[in-house]
Write a protein that holds these residues in place. Structure first.
Motif, mmCIF file in Angstrom:
data_model
loop_
_atom_site.group_PDB
_atom_site.id
_atom_site.type_symbol
_atom_site.label_atom_id
_atom_site.label_comp_id
_atom_site.label_asym_id
_atom_site.label_seq_id
_atom_site.Cartn_x
_atom_site.Cartn_y
_atom_site.Cartn_z
ATOM 1 N N ALA A 304 5.577 36.525 -4.839
ATOM 2 C CA ALA A 304 6.475 37.088 -5.717
ATOM 3 C C ALA A 304 5.887 37.230 -7.164
ATOM 4 O O ALA A 304 5.705 38.317 -7.813
ATOM 5 N N ALA A 307 2.981 39.579 -7.207
ATOM 6 C CA ALA A 307 3.773 41.119 -7.162
ATOM 7 C C ALA A 307 4.121 41.484 -8.599
ATOM 8 O O ALA A 307 4.014 42.587 -9.162
ATOM 9 N N LEU A 308 5.045 40.644 -9.260
ATOM 10 C CA LEU A 308 5.231 40.808 -10.688
ATOM 11 C C LEU A 308 4.017 40.973 -11.512
ATOM 12 O O LEU A 308 4.137 41.974 -12.538
ATOM 13 N N LEU A 314 8.316 43.998 -4.634
ATOM 14 C CA LEU A 314 8.747 42.634 -4.118
ATOM 15 C C LEU A 314 9.004 42.491 -2.882
ATOM 16 O O LEU A 314 9.464 43.409 -2.273
ATOM 17 N N ILE A 322 15.851 37.574 -6.861
ATOM 18 C CA ILE A 322 15.235 38.034 -8.116
ATOM 19 C C ILE A 322 15.997 37.573 -9.366
ATOM 20 O O ILE A 322 15.409 37.367 -10.569
ATOM 21 N N TYR A 326 13.185 36.413 -12.120
ATOM 22 C CA TYR A 326 12.826 37.312 -13.185
ATOM 23 C C TYR A 326 12.872 37.008 -14.696
ATOM 24 O O TYR A 326 11.884 37.031 -15.515
#
Length: 453
Positions: A304, A307-308, A314, A322, A326
């Motif tokens: 994750a 990916a961010l 994601l 999330i 986030y």
């Protein structure tokens, strides 16, 4: 704001008790938050009726017979300080653009969930929770009848929920038959996880911890020891919720107990606490490694963040969490850019939901499930310390004149940790009822008053 005389106890006070204890039983949610912007638990209807009747009764009474709430009282001033700090965080958030909505998807059919209204409404909710669940019990239930009635109704519903939860879990495990849905409003089931009448398993975790803590408080009130076997049953039911936020809350509870209480505890008690804590953590660890759902989260977490960082799609399992990830990602990026102010001051209530609106398309209220993440994002490290202090300090003040009342610090830290794991009114209820009991005992032993400063 004196407790020099007993208050009457009648139908309005009983209505208040039911409106409080049913707030935690989210099985009785009959309308979703998307309908009106406020969760449609039956308890909310009872609260509205109580407030109307209470205001009517107050208007009809002579002014000199009314009790005026003093927010600067020693039991309430720390939460007032925390709330003032939240307002300061909001001002800071406006200056740094945390309330900018041009890309956020917070719009909703419900007016209260509207992107312009909800952040302000969050301040009302925060104040309402404290006043209704932590302050009002001290003045509405200040007679022996009131306290006895609260314990009677709370534990009737608590043990009923516990029993039904065990039956529901057994039916799922042995017969694959799901008996109790999470809410009446949607009749969705939660699988082979304990939840009883508390709604989601994460809600049940907090409810179970509150029930165990109130057993200790009832023991102080009645002087009758309860069967400690209930603590083991409650603990195993909490483990059976398989709630990630619940486990996180338990870890935070253990950490706070050793942080706040280790210096005030005798060596023999420290050894006992260590054995209990290690045993409990070992059982939770075994539960985690045997939970495919939690293992999926753990395995997907490194992916994750990668990916961010790279701006790619994601994993689906992470998208379900999330709202928790986030906001932390935003603060992490800010720290890498040497922006420390937001992490210390926060950016105000509602900004975590606004931030999550940038990555989720459904709109509405998108607050983190883990309350510690929400408090950190919206009020920073300073806000977290003020929040914890606003519950611990009143209890320390109230327990000074009561023999063995300090034992309530550990149950308070357990409920506080659980509520940091998952947002719940449980911590407000526990504070209000604990202050009510300790103040009443102080009053009848030394004619104390909550006006003492």
């Amino acid at each position: 704001m004196s407790l020099s005389r007993e208050s009457s106890f009648g139908s309005i006070e009983k209505l208040f008790v039911w409106s409080v204890v049913l707030e935690l039983l989210l099985f009785f949610v009959v309308a979703g938050q998307s309908v009106s912007g406020i969760g449609g638990n039956i308890s909310r209807f009872l609260q509205f009726i109580f407030i109307v009747l209470f205001l009517v009764r107050s208007i009809l009474r002579p002014f000199n017979a009314l009790t005026i709430f003093n927010p600067f009282n020693k039991y309430f001033r720390w939460y007032l300080i925390y709330f003032i700090f939240l307002v300061f965080s909001m001002v800071f958030g406006f200056f740094v653009g945390a309330y900018d909505l041009y890309n956020s998807r917070l719009d909703s059919d419900a007016f209260i969930n509207n992107s312009l209204v909800r952040p302000i409404f969050e301040y009302f909710i925060t104040l309402y929770y404290f006043i209704y669940f932590a302050v009002l019990p001290i003045f509405i239930l200040r007679s022996k009848k009131g306290i006895d009635y609260f314990f009677k109704i709370f534990f009737f519903l608590f043990f009923l929920s516990f029993l039904l939860g065990v039956v529901d879990l057994a039916l799922v495990v042995f017969f694959q038959y799901e008996f109790i849905p999470r809410h009446l409003s949607d009749f969705r089931h939660v699988g082979n996880r304990f939840h009883g009448l508390a709604g989601e398993p994460r809600d049940a975790f907090v409810y179970l911890i509150l029930g165990g803590a109130l057993l200790f408080l009832r023991e102080i009130w009645t002087g009758i020891k309860f069967n400690r076997g209930w603590l083991f049953l409650i603990f195993f039911a909490a483990v059976a919720t398989q709630s990630t936020s619940g486990y996180l809350g338990f870890f935070m509870s253990i950490a706070m107990i050793f942080l706040y209480q280790i210096r005030k505890t005798k060596m023999g008690s420290i050894a006992f606490l260590l054995i209990v804590a290690i045993s409990a953590l070992a059982i939770i660890f075994l539960s985690i490694i045997n939970s495919p759902r939690i293992i999926l989260y753990i395995e997907a977490a490194p992916v994750a963040f990668e990916a961010l960082q790279n701006g790619v799609e994601l994993p689906r399992v992470i998208m379900a969490q999330i709202v928790n990830i986030y906001p932390l990602w935003i603060r992490w990026i800010e720290l890498l850019d040497n922006n420390f102010l937001s992490s210390f001051l926060g950016t105000g209530l509602g900004t975590a939901s606004i931030a999550n609106g940038y990555v989720l398309t459904e709109g509405g209220v998108l607050n983190p499930h883990a309350n510690i993440i929400r408090i950190f994002f919206e009020s920073g490290f300073i806000g977290i310390l003020l929040y914890i202090t606003s519950f611990l300090q009143p209890l320390r003040e109230a327990s000074r004149k009561i023999e063995n009342a300090n034992i309530m610090i550990i149950p308070m830290l357990m409920v506080l940790g659980a509520s940091l794991g998952h947002r719940s009114v449980a911590i407000f209820i526990f504070l209000g009822i604990t202050l009510l009991v300790l103040i009443h005992k102080t009053k009848h032993s030394r004619q104390g008053s909550i006006d003492d400063n």
